[in-house]
Design a protein around this motif. Structure first.
Motif, mmCIF file in Angstrom:
data_model
loop_
_atom_site.group_PDB
_atom_site.id
_atom_site.type_symbol
_atom_site.label_atom_id
_atom_site.label_comp_id
_atom_site.label_asym_id
_atom_site.label_seq_id
_atom_site.Cartn_x
_atom_site.Cartn_y
_atom_site.Cartn_z
ATOM 1 N N GLN A 59 -10.512 44.711 66.695
ATOM 2 C CA GLN A 59 -10.762 45.449 67.940
ATOM 3 C C GLN A 59 -12.185 45.196 68.406
ATOM 4 O OE1 GLN A 59 -8.920 49.345 66.437
ATOM 5 N NE2 GLN A 59 -9.416 49.793 68.562
ATOM 6 N N GLU A 60 -12.368 45.066 69.711
ATOM 7 C CA GLU A 60 -13.715 44.913 70.246
ATOM 8 C C GLU A 60 -14.161 46.250 70.817
ATOM 9 O OE1 GLU A 60 -16.002 42.143 73.467
ATOM 10 O OE2 GLU A 60 -14.688 41.148 72.023
ATOM 11 N N ILE A 61 -15.324 46.698 70.392
ATOM 12 C CA ILE A 61 -15.853 47.978 70.879
ATOM 13 C C ILE A 61 -17.332 47.839 71.232
ATOM 14 C CG2 ILE A 61 -14.197 49.427 69.611
ATOM 15 C CD1 ILE A 61 -16.566 50.026 67.631
ATOM 16 N N GLU A 62 -17.799 48.806 71.999
ATOM 17 C CA GLU A 62 -19.218 48.896 72.355
ATOM 18 C C GLU A 62 -19.969 49.574 71.204
ATOM 19 O OE1 GLU A 62 -20.811 48.298 75.432
ATOM 20 O OE2 GLU A 62 -18.982 47.401 76.261
ATOM 21 N N PRO A 63 -21.244 49.244 71.011
ATOM 22 C CA PRO A 63 -22.027 49.979 70.017
ATOM 23 C C PRO A 63 -22.113 51.451 70.424
ATOM 24 C CG PRO A 63 -23.408 48.381 71.201
ATOM 25 C CD PRO A 63 -22.016 48.222 71.698
ATOM 26 N N TYR A 64 -22.242 52.327 69.457
ATOM 27 C CA TYR A 64 -22.287 53.770 69.731
ATOM 28 C C TYR A 64 -23.174 54.450 68.703
ATOM 29 C CZ TYR A 64 -19.000 53.952 65.838
ATOM 30 O OH TYR A 64 -18.428 53.798 64.607
ATOM 31 N N GLU A 65 -23.604 55.630 69.019
ATOM 32 C CA GLU A 65 -24.410 56.438 68.099
ATOM 33 C C GLU A 65 -23.655 57.727 67.827
ATOM 34 O OE1 GLU A 65 -27.182 55.674 66.433
ATOM 35 O OE2 GLU A 65 -27.020 53.706 67.373
ATOM 36 N N GLN A 66 -22.914 57.758 66.736
ATOM 37 C CA GLN A 66 -22.206 58.984 66.358
ATOM 38 C C GLN A 66 -21.936 58.913 64.871
ATOM 39 O OE1 GLN A 66 -19.221 60.121 69.143
ATOM 40 N NE2 GLN A 66 -18.218 61.516 67.728
ATOM 41 N N THR A 67 -22.132 60.024 64.185
ATOM 42 C CA THR A 67 -21.906 60.076 62.747
ATOM 43 C C THR A 67 -21.300 61.426 62.384
ATOM 44 O OG1 THR A 67 -22.970 60.097 60.577
ATOM 45 C CG2 THR A 67 -24.343 60.741 62.429
ATOM 46 N N LEU A 68 -20.472 61.429 61.360
ATOM 47 C CA LEU A 68 -19.908 62.704 60.897
ATOM 48 C C LEU A 68 -21.014 63.608 60.356
ATOM 49 C CD1 LEU A 68 -16.579 61.795 59.033
ATOM 50 C CD2 LEU A 68 -16.928 62.340 61.428
ATOM 51 N N ASN A 69 -22.126 63.012 59.931
ATOM 52 C CA ASN A 69 -23.220 63.789 59.336
ATOM 53 C C ASN A 69 -23.810 64.825 60.289
ATOM 54 O OD1 ASN A 69 -23.008 62.407 56.896
ATOM 55 N ND2 ASN A 69 -24.356 60.781 57.619
ATOM 56 N N THR A 70 -23.698 64.583 61.600
ATOM 57 C CA THR A 70 -24.268 65.526 62.563
ATOM 58 C C THR A 70 -23.190 66.332 63.299
ATOM 59 O OG1 THR A 70 -24.311 63.797 64.253
ATOM 60 C CG2 THR A 70 -26.327 64.106 62.947
ATOM 61 N N MET A 71 -21.927 66.114 62.933
ATOM 62 C CA MET A 71 -20.844 66.819 63.611
ATOM 63 C C MET A 71 -20.570 68.166 62.948
ATOM 64 S SD MET A 71 -18.443 63.469 64.286
ATOM 65 C CE MET A 71 -16.949 64.274 64.781
ATOM 66 N N ARG A 72 -20.095 69.108 63.756
ATOM 67 C CA ARG A 72 -19.741 70.433 63.240
ATOM 68 C C ARG A 72 -18.452 70.340 62.422
ATOM 69 N NH1 ARG A 72 -20.915 71.765 68.578
ATOM 70 N NH2 ARG A 72 -18.723 72.159 69.021
ATOM 71 N N PHE A 73 -18.269 71.310 61.536
ATOM 72 C CA PHE A 73 -17.094 71.388 60.672
ATOM 73 C C PHE A 73 -15.805 71.231 61.482
ATOM 74 C CE2 PHE A 73 -13.806 74.249 58.913
ATOM 75 C CZ PHE A 73 -13.554 73.593 57.717
ATOM 76 N N SER A 74 -15.697 71.965 62.585
ATOM 77 C CA SER A 74 -14.479 71.925 63.411
ATOM 78 C C SER A 74 -14.256 70.529 64.006
ATOM 79 C CB SER A 74 -14.547 72.963 64.528
ATOM 80 O OG SER A 74 -15.660 72.718 65.365
ATOM 81 N N GLU A 75 -15.348 69.842 64.354
ATOM 82 C CA GLU A 75 -15.245 68.488 64.912
ATOM 83 C C GLU A 75 -14.786 67.486 63.843
ATOM 84 O OE1 GLU A 75 -18.700 68.458 68.342
ATOM 85 O OE2 GLU A 75 -19.339 68.384 66.241
ATOM 86 N N ILE A 76 -15.277 67.677 62.627
ATOM 87 C CA ILE A 76 -14.884 66.789 61.528
ATOM 88 C C ILE A 76 -13.407 66.992 61.199
ATOM 89 C CG2 ILE A 76 -15.244 66.222 59.084
ATOM 90 C CD1 ILE A 76 -18.233 66.962 59.535
ATOM 91 N N LYS A 77 -12.959 68.248 61.203
ATOM 92 C CA LYS A 77 -11.537 68.536 60.946
ATOM 93 C C LYS A 77 -10.672 67.891 62.031
ATOM 94 C CE LYS A 77 -9.996 71.666 58.518
ATOM 95 N NZ LYS A 77 -9.395 71.868 57.205
ATOM 96 N N GLU A 78 -11.109 67.959 63.275
ATOM 97 C CA GLU A 78 -10.377 67.357 64.388
ATOM 98 C C GLU A 78 -10.364 65.829 64.247
ATOM 99 O OE1 GLU A 78 -7.911 66.884 67.225
ATOM 100 O OE2 GLU A 78 -8.443 68.900 66.549
ATOM 101 N N TRP A 79 -11.496 65.266 63.852
ATOM 102 C CA TRP A 79 -11.592 63.825 63.608
ATOM 103 C C TRP A 79 -10.593 63.421 62.520
ATOM 104 C CZ3 TRP A 79 -12.908 61.357 59.041
ATOM 105 C CH2 TRP A 79 -13.111 59.970 59.122
#
Length: 138
Positions: A59-79
């Motif tokens: 898959q080709e994707i754009e670079p991004y800045e996102q990590t589970l380390n800074t996500m809230r518990f609810s966001e990680i569960k959704e991920w």
């Protein structure tokens, strides 16, 4: 015969332009994880991306800045829910073997839903992971 699926976590070091997943991540750890994953001759290798969920190496994707380390518990569960849904479309969570080359944050909410898993570098620091991967890929 069970399929062998390898899941590698994304890393922060990326190229600055859009690229295939296998080339986008440029950290030494990612490179060695990918080399090791390929040596195991799996049925599939995927990247666990904090932004995109499950990514195919081509898959080709754009670079991004996102990590589970800074996500809230609810966001990680959704991920994790998204990733499990994506995984169930390409593999059997009950039959196939999943090998995790990914940190605990990336595994934690996936493992309870996967019957057969293996974490070859579990408990090792990044330095020790690199050392072991170098030995395994000689």
């Amino acid at each position: 015969m069970k399929n062998k699926i390898i899941l590698i976590s994304c890393v922060s070091q990326k190229l600055e332009q859009s690229e295939k997943v296998q080339n986008l991540y440029i950290s030494t750890l990612f490179r060695y994880n990918l080399k090791y994953a390929r040596s195991l001759k799996p049925n599939g290798i995927y990247v666990l991306s904090a932004k995109h969920g499950l990514l195919n190496l081509d898959q080709e994707i754009e670079p991004y800045e996102q990590t589970l380390n800074t996500m809230r518990f609810s966001e990680i569960k959704e991920w994790a829910r998204l990733v499990l849904q994506q995984l169930s479309e390409i593999a059997s969570l009950d039959e196939d073997e999943f090998i995790f080359l990914a940190g605990n944050k990336y595994r934690k909410y996936l493992l309870p839903h996967i019957k057969h898993s293996h974490i070859p570098l579990e408990g090792l620091s990044i330095g020790k992971q690199l050392q072991k991967l170098k030995e395994l890929t000689k």
